[in-house]
Scaffold this active site. Sequence first.
Site, short mmCIF file in Angstrom:
data_model
loop_
_atom_site.label_atom_id
_atom_site.label_comp_id
_atom_site.label_asym_id
_atom_site.label_seq_id
_atom_site.Cartn_x
_atom_site.Cartn_y
_atom_site.Cartn_z
N SER A 62 40.99 44.63 31.26
CA SER A 62 40.51 45.05 32.43
C SER A 62 38.79 45.05 32.24
O SER A 62 38.18 44.64 33.10
CB SER A 62 41.04 45.95 33.08
OG SER A 62 42.33 45.79 33.22
N ALA A 156 42.74 42.00 36.56
CA ALA A 156 42.34 43.12 35.85
C ALA A 156 42.87 44.49 36.85
O ALA A 156 43.12 44.10 38.11
CB ALA A 156 40.75 43.45 36.25
N LYS A 157 43.30 45.55 36.23
CA LYS A 157 43.85 46.69 37.13
C LYS A 157 42.27 47.55 37.40
O LYS A 157 42.14 48.43 36.78
CB LYS A 157 44.64 47.55 36.27
CG LYS A 157 45.45 48.47 37.16
CD LYS A 157 46.60 49.22 36.31
CE LYS A 157 47.21 50.23 37.16
NZ LYS A 157 48.17 49.62 38.02
N ALA A 158 42.06 46.93 38.51
CA ALA A 158 40.39 47.46 38.78
C ALA A 158 40.56 48.32 39.97
O ALA A 158 41.20 48.10 41.11
CB ALA A 158 39.43 46.16 39.08
N TYR A 162 42.16 48.16 44.96
CA TYR A 162 43.12 49.05 45.52
C TYR A 162 42.54 49.57 46.86
O TYR A 162 43.26 50.27 47.33
CB TYR A 162 43.39 50.18 44.60
CG TYR A 162 44.39 49.95 43.62
CD1 TYR A 162 45.80 50.14 43.73
CD2 TYR A 162 43.98 49.23 42.56
CE1 TYR A 162 46.48 49.84 42.79
CE2 TYR A 162 44.85 48.79 41.23
CZ TYR A 162 46.22 49.15 41.57
OH TYR A 162 47.19 48.56 40.51
#
Length: 288
Positions: A62, A156-158, A162
């Site tokens: 990420s 990506a866990k960005a 969110y």
Amino acid sequence: MSGYDDRDGKIWMDGGLVDWRDANVHILTHALHYASSVFEGERCYDGKVFKSREHSARLLKSGELMDMAIPYTVDEIEAAKRAVLDANNLTNAYLRVVAFRGAGEDMGVAASRNPIRMAVTAWEWGNYYGDAKMKGAKLDIAKWKRPSPETIPVAAKAAGLYMICTMSKHAAEAKGCSDAMFLDYRGYVAEATGANIFFVKDGEIHTPLPDSILNGLTRQTVIGMLRDRQIKVHERHIMPEELEGFEQCFLTGSAAEVTPVGQIGDYNFEVGALTREISEGYEALVRA
């Protein structure tokens, strides 16, 4: 209950443990202004973090996708997680690992000279959706849509991805729901605000292709469980009107684990045998 900023315990930050209340950053931290942050949410069961190394590797990936070279290896991240669990005497816990662009020489959109920082924390956290594991979660249908992969790095866990999740979950809770389901930019079913989604019909599983959403580690684990049980899994584009024909529904995620869904908008689902089997099987797997 005290806020998350006012607790006893230790947090790992930039190479060492600090007191919980002292784990602070400057107001001009780049991530606070421009969302230059990536993170992982993980669960520790009976002293063992499930899929721990996979989470650490995804954090580094990420960071790479976000043009943030995180200055730690998988082994170093693993050691930091273990240090936090041991320092806080936790064996069953939720862990949050976050890497972010800090304050430094730059304070604009571009900030390549600013340091990449990292922190690890852990706390006890029960069922993400409360009693939904028994009766099924109730979901709203979000007004926002998951954007095209040409718009954002969907792998990506960005943190920035969110933003619409927070707004959609707030709107859902105001309606008495536990969460919200997104459609994507094309109008296909996508995911919930922090979990992947699965449907059951005639003993087979249908789940959205992860072509505009994060291919969650729990999602991958559950698909493997289903295939081990010789249950057919269809990874495909799902139109929202298809929800009427599905019999069961469940969510997957590190925080959500495997949670049944009882309602999405005007569509109702049973908390059926297959959903319960997978939920119970997952509970056994993470503690194996």
